[in-house]
Design a protein around this motif. Sequence first.
Motif, PDB file in Angstrom:
ATOM      1  N   ALA A  78       0.840  -1.199   0.000  1.00  0.00           N
ATOM      2  CA  ALA A  78       0.000   0.000   0.000  1.00  0.00           C
ATOM      3  C   ALA A  78       0.877   1.252   0.000  1.00  0.00           C
ATOM      4  CB  ALA A  78      -0.921  -0.001   1.220  1.00  0.00           C
ATOM      5  N   ALA A  79       2.069   1.133   0.608  1.00  0.00           N
ATOM      6  CA  ALA A  79       3.013   2.241   0.653  1.00  0.00           C
ATOM      7  C   ALA A  79       4.024   2.146  -0.488  1.00  0.00           C
ATOM      8  CB  ALA A  79       3.734   2.245   1.997  1.00  0.00           C
ATOM      9  N   ALA A  80       3.804   1.203  -1.413  1.00  0.00           N
ATOM     10  CA  ALA A  80       4.707   0.967  -2.554  1.00  0.00           C
ATOM     11  C   ALA A  80       6.097   0.549  -2.092  1.00  0.00           C
ATOM     12  CB  ALA A  80       4.790   2.200  -3.460  1.00  0.00           C
ATOM     13  N   PHE A  81       6.165  -0.134  -0.936  1.00  0.00           N
ATOM     14  CA  PHE A  81       7.462  -0.624  -0.465  1.00  0.00           C
ATOM     15  C   PHE A  81       7.838  -1.881  -1.227  1.00  0.00           C
ATOM     16  CE2 PHE A  81       6.601   1.432   3.923  1.00  0.00           C
ATOM     17  CZ  PHE A  81       7.085   2.648   3.452  1.00  0.00           C
ATOM     18  N   CYS A  82       8.477  -1.650  -2.354  1.00  0.00           N
ATOM     19  CA  CYS A  82       8.867  -2.754  -3.209  1.00  0.00           C
ATOM     20  C   CYS A  82      10.170  -2.325  -3.860  1.00  0.00           C
ATOM     21  CB  CYS A  82       7.765  -2.977  -4.239  1.00  0.00           C
ATOM     22  SG  CYS A  82       8.160  -4.219  -5.433  1.00  0.00           S
ATOM     23  N   ASN A  83      11.168  -3.173  -3.804  1.00  0.00           N
ATOM     24  CA  ASN A  83      12.459  -2.794  -4.357  1.00  0.00           C
ATOM     25  C   ASN A  83      12.806  -3.701  -5.527  1.00  0.00           C
ATOM     26  OD1 ASN A  83      14.662  -1.164  -4.523  1.00  0.00           O
ATOM     27  ND2 ASN A  83      15.576  -1.793  -2.584  1.00  0.00           N
ATOM     28  N   ALA A  84      12.632  -3.164  -6.720  1.00  0.00           N
ATOM     29  CA  ALA A  84      12.914  -3.939  -7.929  1.00  0.00           C
ATOM     30  C   ALA A  84      14.207  -3.417  -8.531  1.00  0.00           C
ATOM     31  CB  ALA A  84      11.771  -3.788  -8.918  1.00  0.00           C
ATOM     32  N   THR A  85      15.315  -4.037  -8.158  1.00  0.00           N
ATOM     33  CA  THR A  85      16.607  -3.549  -8.630  1.00  0.00           C
ATOM     34  C   THR A  85      17.043  -4.276  -9.893  1.00  0.00           C
ATOM     35  OG1 THR A  85      17.750  -5.178  -7.289  1.00  0.00           O
ATOM     36  CG2 THR A  85      17.388  -3.031  -6.314  1.00  0.00           C
ATOM     37  N   GLY A  86      16.331  -5.284 -10.262  1.00  0.00           N
ATOM     38  CA  GLY A  86      16.739  -6.078 -11.407  1.00  0.00           C
ATOM     39  C   GLY A  86      17.416  -7.364 -10.975  1.00  0.00           C
ATOM     40  N   VAL A  87      18.028  -7.361  -9.783  1.00  0.00           N
ATOM     41  CA  VAL A  87      18.675  -8.579  -9.285  1.00  0.00           C
ATOM     42  C   VAL A  87      17.707  -9.299  -8.347  1.00  0.00           C
ATOM     43  CG1 VAL A  87      20.684  -9.536  -8.125  1.00  0.00           C
ATOM     44  CG2 VAL A  87      20.914  -7.454  -9.474  1.00  0.00           C
ATOM     45  N   ASN A  88      17.309  -8.604  -7.304  1.00  0.00           N
ATOM     46  CA  ASN A  88      16.309  -9.149  -6.390  1.00  0.00           C
ATOM     47  C   ASN A  88      15.026  -8.351  -6.554  1.00  0.00           C
ATOM     48  OD1 ASN A  88      17.984 -11.068  -5.188  1.00  0.00           O
ATOM     49  ND2 ASN A  88      18.765  -9.568  -3.718  1.00  0.00           N
ATOM     50  N   LEU A  89      13.901  -9.002  -6.363  1.00  0.00           N
ATOM     51  CA  LEU A  89      12.625  -8.288  -6.313  1.00  0.00           C
ATOM     52  C   LEU A  89      12.122  -8.453  -4.888  1.00  0.00           C
ATOM     53  CD1 LEU A  89      10.423  -6.691  -7.690  1.00  0.00           C
ATOM     54  CD2 LEU A  89       9.506  -8.788  -8.624  1.00  0.00           C
ATOM     55  N   GLU A  90      12.247  -7.381  -4.093  1.00  0.00           N
ATOM     56  CA  GLU A  90      11.919  -7.474  -2.679  1.00  0.00           C
ATOM     57  C   GLU A  90      10.590  -6.796  -2.398  1.00  0.00           C
ATOM     58  OE1 GLU A  90      15.103  -6.211  -0.084  1.00  0.00           O
ATOM     59  OE2 GLU A  90      16.563  -6.594  -1.663  1.00  0.00           O
ATOM     60  N   GLY A  91       9.764  -7.427  -1.610  1.00  0.00           N
ATOM     61  CA  GLY A  91       8.485  -6.831  -1.263  1.00  0.00           C
ATOM     62  C   GLY A  91       8.034  -7.248   0.120  1.00  0.00           C
ATOM     63  N   ILE A  92       7.954  -8.556   0.335  1.00  0.00           N
ATOM     64  CA  ILE A  92       7.363  -9.037   1.591  1.00  0.00           C
ATOM     65  C   ILE A  92       8.261  -8.722   2.780  1.00  0.00           C
ATOM     66  CG2 ILE A  92       6.524 -11.072   2.812  1.00  0.00           C
ATOM     67  CD1 ILE A  92       5.552 -12.136   0.199  1.00  0.00           C
ATOM     68  N   ASN A  93       9.582  -8.763   2.549  1.00  0.00           N
ATOM     69  CA  ASN A  93      10.482  -8.397   3.654  1.00  0.00           C
ATOM     70  C   ASN A  93      10.284  -6.925   4.039  1.00  0.00           C
ATOM     71  OD1 ASN A  93      11.537  -7.883   1.089  1.00  0.00           O
ATOM     72  ND2 ASN A  93      13.643  -7.813   1.812  1.00  0.00           N
ATOM     73  N   LEU A  94      10.078  -6.069   3.039  1.00  0.00           N
ATOM     74  CA  LEU A  94       9.827  -4.653   3.329  1.00  0.00           C
ATOM     75  C   LEU A  94       8.450  -4.484   3.986  1.00  0.00           C
ATOM     76  CD1 LEU A  94      11.034  -3.093  -0.059  1.00  0.00           C
ATOM     77  CD2 LEU A  94      12.382  -3.536   1.984  1.00  0.00           C
ATOM     78  N   ALA A  95       7.503  -5.323   3.567  1.00  0.00           N
ATOM     79  CA  ALA A  95       6.144  -5.249   4.118  1.00  0.00           C
ATOM     80  C   ALA A  95       6.147  -5.616   5.599  1.00  0.00           C
ATOM     81  CB  ALA A  95       5.208  -6.172   3.344  1.00  0.00           C
ATOM     82  N   THR A  96       6.754  -6.746   5.939  1.00  0.00           N
ATOM     83  CA  THR A  96       6.740  -7.171   7.343  1.00  0.00           C
ATOM     84  C   THR A  96       7.500  -6.154   8.199  1.00  0.00           C
ATOM     85  OG1 THR A  96       8.659  -8.575   6.932  1.00  0.00           O
ATOM     86  CG2 THR A  96       6.526  -9.639   6.903  1.00  0.00           C
ATOM     87  N   HIS A  97       8.597  -5.631   7.657  1.00  0.00           N
ATOM     88  CA  HIS A  97       9.387  -4.665   8.422  1.00  0.00           C
ATOM     89  C   HIS A  97       8.586  -3.379   8.652  1.00  0.00           C
ATOM     90  CE1 HIS A  97      13.461  -4.164  10.046  1.00  0.00           C
ATOM     91  NE2 HIS A  97      13.191  -2.869   9.953  1.00  0.00           N
ATOM     92  N   SER A  98       7.956  -2.889   7.591  1.00  0.00           N
ATOM     93  CA  SER A  98       7.178  -1.652   7.756  1.00  0.00           C
ATOM     94  C   SER A  98       5.989  -1.885   8.686  1.00  0.00           C
ATOM     95  CB  SER A  98       6.720  -1.106   6.399  1.00  0.00           C
ATOM     96  OG  SER A  98       5.850  -1.996   5.750  1.00  0.00           O
ATOM     97  N   GLY A  99       5.386  -3.083   8.623  1.00  0.00           N
ATOM     98  CA  GLY A  99       4.278  -3.416   9.514  1.00  0.00           C
ATOM     99  C   GLY A  99       4.720  -3.385  10.971  1.00  0.00           C
TER     100      GLY A  99
END
Lengths: 92, 432
Positions: B305-326
């Motif tokens: 919802a906060a667009a916490f998603c890191n798409a660097t081309g190597v890793n696609l991170e989302g859920i780790n950022l989600a749980t951390h922000s939560g």
Amino acid sequence: MNIDEIFDYTSFTIDREPHIILDPLICAGCEQRGCVNSCPARCYSYNEAEKSVTFVYDGCLECGTCYIVCDRNAFTRWRYPRGGFGVAFRMT
Amino acid sequence: MKRTFQAIVVGAGPAGASAALGMARAGLDVALVERGNFPGEKSMFGGLLHRMTSLEELFPDFWNRAPLERHIAKKGTTFMTAESSFHVQNETTNFSRTPYNGYTCFRPRFDRWLADEARKAGATLITRALVEDVIIRGGKVCGVKILREGGILEAPVVVAADGVLSFTALKAGLRRPKFNVGQMAVGVKALIDLPKEIMDDRFGLSGDQGFANEYVGCTSGVRGGGFLYTNYDTVSVGLVVHLGSLRESGKSPYDLMNSFLEQPQLAKLLKGGRLLEYSAHVIPEGGYDMIPELVGDGILVAGDAAAFCNATGVNLEGINLATHSGSLAARAVIEAHEQKDFSRKGLTRYKALLNDSYVMKDLKAFRHAPHMLHIDRIYQEYPELVCSMMEHIYRIDGTPKSSISKLLLRELKAKVGLKNALSDVFTAWRAL
């Protein structure tokens, strides 16, 4: 994978009423129709003769693609299905 | 029906369940509201869960407790054309030791488990409840309206963790009504069953070891990439394609998917497998530049919802950022309760916590990565270049060989153009 057989792979609890409703006037004036090609579940189709776009909600994966690709905000309603209805992933 | 809580969390995904868990453990009376029949019923992702230090703080033996499929021991990247592929891979026994670096899992099981932990800690889990509006009084968010029973939930603070389209953040005036199609992607995924023994043999795995592979060049020129992740006795395989580029191409995700699955080198890996489930979801790929307002009076925004998603081309991170922000949202709400201040100012602590964490630091550091990923040549010309170079290097056909540098120059001129290549190197350098 045949997208027309989506109901064989993915489970849905279908509501009586659609959760997405299009405004036919806006769709009739749209040349782009990104919804038709971009929807991963092929819920949108274009009728050349009637110049109309139809959305069939039964097999909607609730992914959000149409909400993003529509530049004209052609939705008189765009919400998720009521609680308990819609797509039901088992594993994925 | 009207009920009052000390906090309401909208959405029982990884961000929402982490937030509710943190608050419940601190003794707050928190409602966790979910539109599905159970948490996770509506959730899908590629299949790769990165290491989540915030959950390891809550569950020191996370990998023994959570319903996970395999830990990631091996990571690879494949450059692909319709006929050829060139593969690089990293494997280390270090990745087979705890704490593991990543896992495969199924969201309907994982999200359900995490939300259940929140419930066990004292959170009130309300399922089959679609939030249709936020209640605003005197400019302050003070609850939500549920569509189905016409129910009203009130609390001095709401956490919007209702996913990428976050209608909760929209109705609270925190996100813009229109998304930029250039900042969004869609992921489509097929879950394919393969017996564990066959999978272990094909992918060179043993025990709970898993393999995560990314593909470039498999999207028929549409911006995006492919993935393959091994679960216990199934394989998650799919594509992530940029929505602007997909719309422009006129191509359909399932057609792109079929071409990918039929590519001869991938088809061999999946041979004999049966399709079990097909799913899709939009991904906020715009990074730092698309983050909405994170804090309002009586409201915080977390996860997708906060667009916490890191798409660097190597890793696609989302859920780790989600749980951390939560988890950070939970801390901010707990402190707001101590101070009895739920105004924007009182909740601003959430932003400070985020700025101090890897969530914002990484998003800022890779702020320009989305620009690099907009070099269209990455998705066709460069994979073709790599595959054709390697074919030339390995081919023995009785003709004299060129030096590798000459070969590279010739291929580069033919497939990309030197000027383009220089500009791409510059863009990539700036981005990373």
